[in-house]
Design a protein around this motif. Structure first.
Motif, PDB file in Angstrom:
ATOM      1  N   VAL A 251       0.725  -1.225   0.164  1.00 36.77           N
ATOM      2  CA  VAL A 251      -0.094  -0.157   0.140  1.00 36.77           C
ATOM      3  C   VAL A 251       0.934   1.317   0.157  1.00 36.77           C
ATOM      4  CG1 VAL A 251      -1.878   1.370   1.259  1.00 36.77           C
ATOM      5  CG2 VAL A 251      -1.705  -1.328   1.373  1.00 36.77           C
ATOM      6  N   ALA A 252       0.497   2.124  -0.856  1.00 39.78           N
ATOM      7  CA  ALA A 252       1.251   3.655  -0.760  1.00 39.78           C
ATOM      8  C   ALA A 252       0.492   4.586  -0.257  1.00 39.78           C
ATOM      9  CB  ALA A 252       1.565   3.909  -2.336  1.00 39.78           C
ATOM     10  N   ILE A 253       0.929   5.193   0.613  1.00 40.29           N
ATOM     11  CA  ILE A 253       0.627   6.327   1.500  1.00 40.29           C
ATOM     12  C   ILE A 253       1.302   7.620   1.339  1.00 40.29           C
ATOM     13  CG2 ILE A 253      -0.574   6.957   3.834  1.00 40.29           C
ATOM     14  CD1 ILE A 253      -0.668   4.198   4.552  1.00 40.29           C
ATOM     15  N   SER A 254       0.596   8.639   1.205  1.00 44.23           N
ATOM     16  CA  SER A 254       1.325   9.940   1.125  1.00 44.23           C
ATOM     17  C   SER A 254       1.803  10.512   2.325  1.00 44.23           C
ATOM     18  CB  SER A 254       0.454  10.888   0.387  1.00 44.23           C
ATOM     19  OG  SER A 254      -0.559  11.544   1.413  1.00 44.23           O
ATOM     20  N   THR A 255       2.677  11.433   2.317  1.00 44.05           N
ATOM     21  CA  THR A 255       3.200  11.972   3.852  1.00 44.05           C
ATOM     22  C   THR A 255       1.998  12.642   4.517  1.00 44.05           C
ATOM     23  OG1 THR A 255       3.967  13.735   2.406  1.00 44.05           O
ATOM     24  CG2 THR A 255       5.497  12.050   2.855  1.00 44.05           C
ATOM     25  N   GLN A 256       1.079  13.249   3.725  1.00 40.69           N
ATOM     26  CA  GLN A 256      -0.236  13.557   4.771  1.00 40.69           C
ATOM     27  C   GLN A 256      -1.018  12.561   5.249  1.00 40.69           C
ATOM     28  OE1 GLN A 256       0.547  14.708   1.291  1.00 40.69           O
ATOM     29  NE2 GLN A 256       1.806  16.234   1.895  1.00 40.69           N
ATOM     30  N   GLY A 257      -0.750  11.327   5.000  1.00 38.93           N
ATOM     31  CA  GLY A 257      -1.590  10.268   5.479  1.00 38.93           C
ATOM     32  C   GLY A 257      -2.786   9.813   4.599  1.00 38.93           C
ATOM     33  N   GLN A 258      -2.665  10.134   3.387  1.00 37.81           N
ATOM     34  CA  GLN A 258      -3.740   9.603   2.462  1.00 37.81           C
ATOM     35  C   GLN A 258      -3.305   8.818   1.437  1.00 37.81           C
ATOM     36  OE1 GLN A 258      -4.647  13.525   0.251  1.00 37.81           O
ATOM     37  NE2 GLN A 258      -5.688  14.355   1.981  1.00 37.81           N
ATOM     38  N   VAL A 259      -4.209   7.716   1.378  1.00 35.61           N
ATOM     39  CA  VAL A 259      -4.082   6.455   0.462  1.00 35.61           C
ATOM     40  C   VAL A 259      -3.895   7.002  -0.892  1.00 35.61           C
ATOM     41  CG1 VAL A 259      -4.672   4.308  -0.296  1.00 35.61           C
ATOM     42  CG2 VAL A 259      -5.026   4.883   2.152  1.00 35.61           C
TER      43      VAL A 259
ATOM     44  N   ILE B 108     -10.629  -5.859  -0.296  1.00 32.64           N
ATOM     45  CA  ILE B 108     -10.543  -5.751   1.271  1.00 32.64           C
ATOM     46  C   ILE B 108      -9.670  -4.926   1.430  1.00 32.64           C
ATOM     47  CG2 ILE B 108     -10.108  -7.245   3.220  1.00 32.64           C
ATOM     48  CD1 ILE B 108     -11.608  -9.566   1.919  1.00 32.64           C
ATOM     49  N   LEU B 109      -8.174  -4.999   0.962  1.00 32.60           N
ATOM     50  CA  LEU B 109      -6.976  -4.125   1.284  1.00 32.60           C
ATOM     51  C   LEU B 109      -7.646  -2.718   1.190  1.00 32.60           C
ATOM     52  CD1 LEU B 109      -4.180  -3.979   1.862  1.00 32.60           C
ATOM     53  CD2 LEU B 109      -3.710  -4.281  -0.575  1.00 32.60           C
ATOM     54  N   ASP B 110      -8.136  -2.438   0.016  1.00 35.58           N
ATOM     55  CA  ASP B 110      -8.678  -0.900  -0.111  1.00 35.58           C
ATOM     56  C   ASP B 110      -9.353  -0.516   1.025  1.00 35.58           C
ATOM     57  OD1 ASP B 110      -6.793  -0.491  -2.586  1.00 35.58           O
ATOM     58  OD2 ASP B 110      -8.724  -1.227  -3.814  1.00 35.58           O
ATOM     59  N   LYS B 111     -10.509  -1.464   1.237  1.00 34.67           N
ATOM     60  CA  LYS B 111     -11.408  -0.920   2.451  1.00 34.67           C
ATOM     61  C   LYS B 111     -10.932  -0.720   3.656  1.00 34.67           C
ATOM     62  CE  LYS B 111     -15.561  -3.703   0.382  1.00 34.67           C
ATOM     63  NZ  LYS B 111     -16.604  -4.633   0.474  1.00 34.67           N
ATOM     64  N   ILE B 112      -9.705  -1.579   3.974  1.00 38.36           N
ATOM     65  CA  ILE B 112      -9.151  -1.422   5.220  1.00 38.36           C
ATOM     66  C   ILE B 112      -8.346  -0.099   5.329  1.00 38.36           C
ATOM     67  CG2 ILE B 112      -7.196  -2.310   6.680  1.00 38.36           C
ATOM     68  CD1 ILE B 112      -7.990  -4.920   5.772  1.00 38.36           C
ATOM     69  N   THR B 113      -7.591   0.534   4.191  1.00 33.00           N
ATOM     70  CA  THR B 113      -7.056   1.580   4.112  1.00 33.00           C
ATOM     71  C   THR B 113      -8.200   2.664   4.023  1.00 33.00           C
ATOM     72  OG1 THR B 113      -6.615   1.266   1.569  1.00 33.00           O
ATOM     73  CG2 THR B 113      -4.935   0.605   3.208  1.00 33.00           C
ATOM     74  N   ASP B 114      -9.289   2.484   3.457  1.00 30.56           N
ATOM     75  CA  ASP B 114     -10.137   3.559   3.168  1.00 30.56           C
ATOM     76  C   ASP B 114     -10.897   4.019   4.554  1.00 30.56           C
ATOM     77  OD1 ASP B 114      -9.453   4.326   0.687  1.00 30.56           O
ATOM     78  OD2 ASP B 114     -11.156   2.875  -0.166  1.00 30.56           O
TER      79      ASP B 114
ATOM     80  N   LYS C 164      -4.120  -4.604  11.016  1.00 30.71           N
ATOM     81  CA  LYS C 164      -5.529  -4.831  10.584  1.00 30.71           C
ATOM     82  C   LYS C 164      -5.310  -5.491   9.059  1.00 30.71           C
ATOM     83  CE  LYS C 164      -7.761  -0.872  12.462  1.00 30.71           C
ATOM     84  NZ  LYS C 164      -8.796   0.356  11.978  1.00 30.71           N
ATOM     85  N   ILE C 165      -4.437  -5.140   8.492  1.00 31.27           N
ATOM     86  CA  ILE C 165      -4.206  -5.965   6.818  1.00 31.27           C
ATOM     87  C   ILE C 165      -4.185  -7.315   7.258  1.00 31.27           C
ATOM     88  CG2 ILE C 165      -2.853  -5.923   4.757  1.00 31.27           C
ATOM     89  CD1 ILE C 165      -2.487  -2.841   5.125  1.00 31.27           C
ATOM     90  N   LYS C 166      -3.150  -7.496   7.938  1.00 34.97           N
ATOM     91  CA  LYS C 166      -2.418  -8.896   8.377  1.00 34.97           C
ATOM     92  C   LYS C 166      -3.806  -9.627   8.864  1.00 34.97           C
ATOM     93  CE  LYS C 166       0.801 -11.635  10.870  1.00 34.97           C
ATOM     94  NZ  LYS C 166       2.323 -11.451  11.492  1.00 34.97           N
ATOM     95  N   THR C 167      -4.531  -9.270   9.624  1.00 31.20           N
ATOM     96  CA  THR C 167      -5.502 -10.154  10.294  1.00 31.20           C
ATOM     97  C   THR C 167      -6.626 -10.257   9.449  1.00 31.20           C
ATOM     98  OG1 THR C 167      -4.988  -8.904  12.379  1.00 31.20           O
ATOM     99  CG2 THR C 167      -7.229  -9.909  12.211  1.00 31.20           C
ATOM    100  N   GLU C 168      -7.231  -9.050   8.746  1.00 28.06           N
ATOM    101  CA  GLU C 168      -8.233  -9.285   7.822  1.00 28.06           C
ATOM    102  C   GLU C 168      -7.996 -10.193   6.473  1.00 28.06           C
ATOM    103  OE1 GLU C 168     -11.356  -8.340   8.271  1.00 28.06           O
ATOM    104  OE2 GLU C 168     -10.861  -7.704  10.047  1.00 28.06           O
ATOM    105  N   LEU C 169      -6.732 -10.156   6.157  1.00 26.88           N
ATOM    106  CA  LEU C 169      -6.304 -11.016   4.853  1.00 26.88           C
ATOM    107  C   LEU C 169      -6.248 -12.433   5.409  1.00 26.88           C
ATOM    108  CD1 LEU C 169      -3.846  -8.755   2.686  1.00 26.88           C
ATOM    109  CD2 LEU C 169      -6.475  -9.450   2.366  1.00 26.88           C
ATOM    110  N   GLN C 170      -5.690 -12.721   6.581  1.00 22.82           N
ATOM    111  CA  GLN C 170      -5.450 -14.041   7.200  1.00 22.82           C
ATOM    112  C   GLN C 170      -6.860 -14.831   7.184  1.00 22.82           C
ATOM    113  OE1 GLN C 170      -3.170 -13.654  10.477  1.00 22.82           O
ATOM    114  NE2 GLN C 170      -1.140 -14.376   9.327  1.00 22.82           N
TER     115      GLN C 170
END
Length: 102
Positions: free
Chosen positions: A18-26, A54-60, A76-82
């Motif tokens: 996942v890429a996140i900007s320095t301002q905290g936006q995906v 699912i990955l996009d929903k988690i980050t959004d 969160k990513i690890k838990t949900e994808l597992q």
């Protein structure tokens, strides 16, 4: 070492990126999932597409204040994808999330 290799051989490896900007936006359309130990066919391609949503929903769904806490997002990513792959495939792959700050 052999036990770990056996686990990876049986269950596979997932690396969500996942890429996140320095301002905290995906940054949209940059998320990806790299896999090892999965046979790629039509069924697994559909699962990977679902896992990507699912990955996009988690980050959004993570509020902008919490987006700067990369350990929380990785957890969160690890838990949900597992959970997703355990339900759908009966496998528990090793999930190693990578968050790139751009």
């Amino acid at each position: 070492i052999l036990r770990d290799r056996r686990h990876l051989g049986n269950n596979g490896l997932l690396i969500p990126i996942v890429a996140i900007s320095t301002q905290g936006q995906v940054i949209k359309n940059t998320s990806d999932i790299v896999t090892r130990g999965f046979v790629v066919n039509a069924h697994t391609e559909n699962l990977l597409a679902e896992a990507l949503t699912i990955l996009d929903k988690i980050t959004d769904n993570t509020c902008s204040k919490k987006r700067t806490d990369f350990n929380l997002i990785k957890g969160k990513i690890k838990t949900e994808l597992q959970r997703f792959f355990r339900k759908r495939l009966g496998r528990s792959p090793l999930v190693l999330p990578i968050i790139m700050e751009i």
